[in-house]
Every structure is written in structure tokens, then in C-alpha cells.
Design an enzyme around this catalytic site. Structure first.
Site: not given
Ligand code: NAX
Length: 328
Positions: A188, A160
């Protein structure tokens, strides 16, 4: 002689952000060009096949600083001796899912991860929560790891900050490097307050350089708050490379000294600064000396800013209430 490696855990390593982030960590962009790293990569069982492919690609880069890679679906192995735990993996919101359901589902991930960090991580562990809702996920993880001091917990508001700095630079017609002290207050989420009143452009108050107050109070804030949704609309997938970049910036802003007159935006545990409720993981402007960090105190807020901060505080308090049963 090369330094001993730093152990970096990335959860959700086979996901989108992981795919951008791991290569930057292994190439030395996270901790510097002389710091070897061990990557500990946590995934859920169904994603282990994909993770195997990512590991092959990491091997194929032959990164000189990459001392070892540990892909695993076991939290014990993932957090064993880790110095930096980057908690990226989480369950995305699906159609029909209420925000409270999302909070509870993710609480089921971050509580056990907090416990595993407390038991298995290195004594100097620092934790950055990226997986959304990141402030409250961090709150939950921390509640399950009371042994880990407050100043080791961070949730990511850096994306952000970067988005806001970029918008201000474009509006002012200056390079983004000329924009400083952009603080993101609160959650966030779409209630975050990107603080233009304390930002500077080319060393002057941003509000002097950009005289268009309507734009600052209106389009600027809305653009930063809604940027994630706009990217999903345009790309058909959420921000990944820019999020990975913000992870790199977040860690760098803790382990390196903050430039004079600048700040790093990070959500950290509140001890009541600026009247925020204690214990919330709240977005603040932070300054680091490379070893320890502090919240920058003494910034002024207009009535407009105070109202914005009140709204995001309320949202974080309601999230905390919704997960009260997960806070131990
Ligand atoms: P993806 O859905 O591409 O990847 C998430 C991964 O986490 C998947 O491979 C899944 O298998 C794995 N996963 C699920 N449960 C798990 C667990 N218990 N232990 C280990 N791995 C697990 O998501 P991605 O685009 O990589 O985003 C990841 C997270 O970042 C999401 O929650 C998203 O909302 C968040 N974000 C946060 C941002 C921030 O500024 N704080 C910005 C970007 C993003 O939106």
C-alpha cells in the site's frame, strides 16, 4: 434473543479515520444489522480528552447495537477478548523524517500491540492493519504474536481497490458496480500495482472495454498510486472517510462470501504465491466463503505486470530488511 456482542478494537480512535469509522461500526455497517458490538478504543494519553468527546457523541447516537464502549490508553484493556483488532493509530511521517525512521517508530507501536493481541485477544481474533506503512506494520505485529495463525492477519489495500474500480468505471462510462476483480498487488504505497489486466467491466475484460492501453498503463496506474497525495493536496488532510469506508469493506470481504467472478484486495501473509517471498504481508486478490478465505491463484500477468509486481516486491523486501531488528 440477541446475539452475544463481537468485540471490536480500534486503535487511534480519536483520529480522523476513527471519527468516520466508529459510527459505522456502532450502527451495524461493519458486522451487520443484527450483530451487537462492544467498542474497545485505544488512544495515547494526550488524546484521551478528544476520545472522551468522541465517546460522548457515540452515546448521543443511541445506537441500538452498541452494547458497550471502553475508551482506554491501556493495551491490555483495549485488546481484552477482542475479536477484531483494527490497528489504525500510528505516527504520521513528519517533514525531514526518513522512511526508515518512520518504519522504526511505528515498529515500536506495532510490536507491543502484536504482543498484547497474542496475550489478551479472543482465540478467534482477526487483525486489520491500517496505520502506515501498513504492510510492514502488520509484518511487525505478526512477528510478535506467533500464536495467532497467519490467516488472521490483514493489511489494508481495499482503499486502493475502490479507487481503481472507480477510475475504471468512469473511463468505461459504467456504474462502479459493473467493475469487478480489481486486484491490488504488493505494497500500500506508490509502488502498488493496480491490476487492470485481470479486472472486468460489465463481465468483459477491462482491457477489451477500455481499449486505451496507454491510459491503463499510464494515467490509470498513476492516479491510483498518487490518489492519497492528491487528496492531501486538495483537502489539507489525508483520506479519512474513504479510508474508514475501506475498513468496513475489508472486514465485510472477509466475513461474507465473495461474489462469483469478483475478488477482494487484501494484503495477507505470503506463502510464496505468485513467486512472492514467503512471510511478506503482500497485497493479493482474495476470495472468501464467509468463514475461510484464500488467495485467488492462476491469474495471468503480462511482462508489464510482472515488472510492476517485481518493483513493489522489492520495496516490501527493503522495508522488511529495514525493520529486521524489530522482527524478534
Ligand atoms: P490521525 O493522525 O488523525 O489519527 C491517528 C491517531 O492515532 C491519533 O489520534 C493518535 O493519537 C493515535 N495514536 C498514535 N499512536 C498511537 C498508539 N501507540 N496507540 C493508539 N493510538 C495511537 O491519522 P488518521 O488520518 O486517522 O490515519 C491513521 C493511519 O491510517 C495513518 O497511519 C495513515 O497513514 C493511515 N492510512 C492508511 C490507509 C490505507 O489505505 N491503509 C489510507 C488512509 C490513511 O492514510
Amino acid at each position: 434473543m440477541s446475539k452475544p456482542p463481537v468485540h471490536v478494537t480500534v486503535t487511534g480512535a480519536a483520529g480522523q479515520i476513527g471519527y468516520s469509522l466508529l459510527f459505522r461500526i456502532a450502527s451495524g455497517q461493519l458486522l451487520g444489522p443484527e450483530q451487537p458490538v462492544v467498542l474497545r478504543l485505544l488512544e495515547i494519553e494526550p488524546a484521551m480528552g478528544t476520545l472522551e468527546g468522541v465517546v460522548m457523541e457515540l452515546e448521543d447516537c443511541a445506537f441500538p447495537l452498541l452494547a458497550a464502549i471502553e475508551p482506554t490508553s491501556e493495551m491490555k484493556t483495549a485488546f481484552d477478548g477482542t475479536n477484531w483488532a483494527l490497528l489504525v493509530g500510528s505516527i504520521p511521517r513528519k517533514a525531514g523524517m526518513e522512511r526508515n525512521d518512520l518504519l522504526t517508530i511505528n515498529g515500536g507501536i506495532f510490536g507491543p500491540q502484536g504482543e498484547a493481541i497474542a496475550v489478551h485477544a479472543a482465540s478467534d481474533v482477526r487483525v486489520l492493519v491500517v496505520g502506515n506503512p501498513c504492510n510492514t506494520n502488520c509484518l511487525i505485529a505478526r512477528a510478535h504474536a506467533p500464536e495467532v495463525p497467519d490467516d488472521r492477519w490483514f493489511a489494508m489495500t481495499r482503499l486502493d481497490q475502490n479507487r481503481a474500480a472507480s477510475q475504471l468505471a468512469t473511463k468505461a462510462g459504467v456504474p462502479v458496480a459493473d467493475v469487478a476483480r480489481v486486484a491490488i498487488w504488493g505494497n500500500h504505497s506508490s509502488t502498488q500495482y493496480p491490476d487492470f489486466e485481470n479486472a472486468t467491466v460489465s463481465g468483459r475484460a477491462a482491457t477489451e472495454v477500455i481499449a486505451d492501453r496507454d491510459w491503463l498503463e499510464g494515467d490509470f496506474i498513476a492516479t491510483v498510486q498518487q490518489r492519497g497525495a492528491k487528496i492531501i493536496e486538495a483537502r489539507g488532510a489525508s483520506s479519512a472517510a474513504s479510508a474508514a469506508n475501506a475498513v468496513v469493506d475489508s472486514v465485510a470481504s472477509v466475513v461474507n462470501a465473495t461474489a462469483e467472478g469478483d475478488c477482494a484486495s487484501l494484503a495477507v501473509v505470503s506463502h510464496g504465491e505468485y513467486g512472492t517471498p514467503e512471510g511478506l504481508v503482500f497485497g493479493f486478490p482474495v476470495r472468501s466463503d464467509g468463514t475461510s478465505w484464500e488467495i485467488i491463484e492462476g491469474l495471468e500477468h503480462s511482462g508489464f505486470a510482472q515488472e510492476r509486481i517485481r518493483l513493489t516486491t522489492e520495496e516490501l523486501e527493503s522495508e522488511r530488511a529495514a525493520v529486521a531488528h524489530l522482527l524478534g
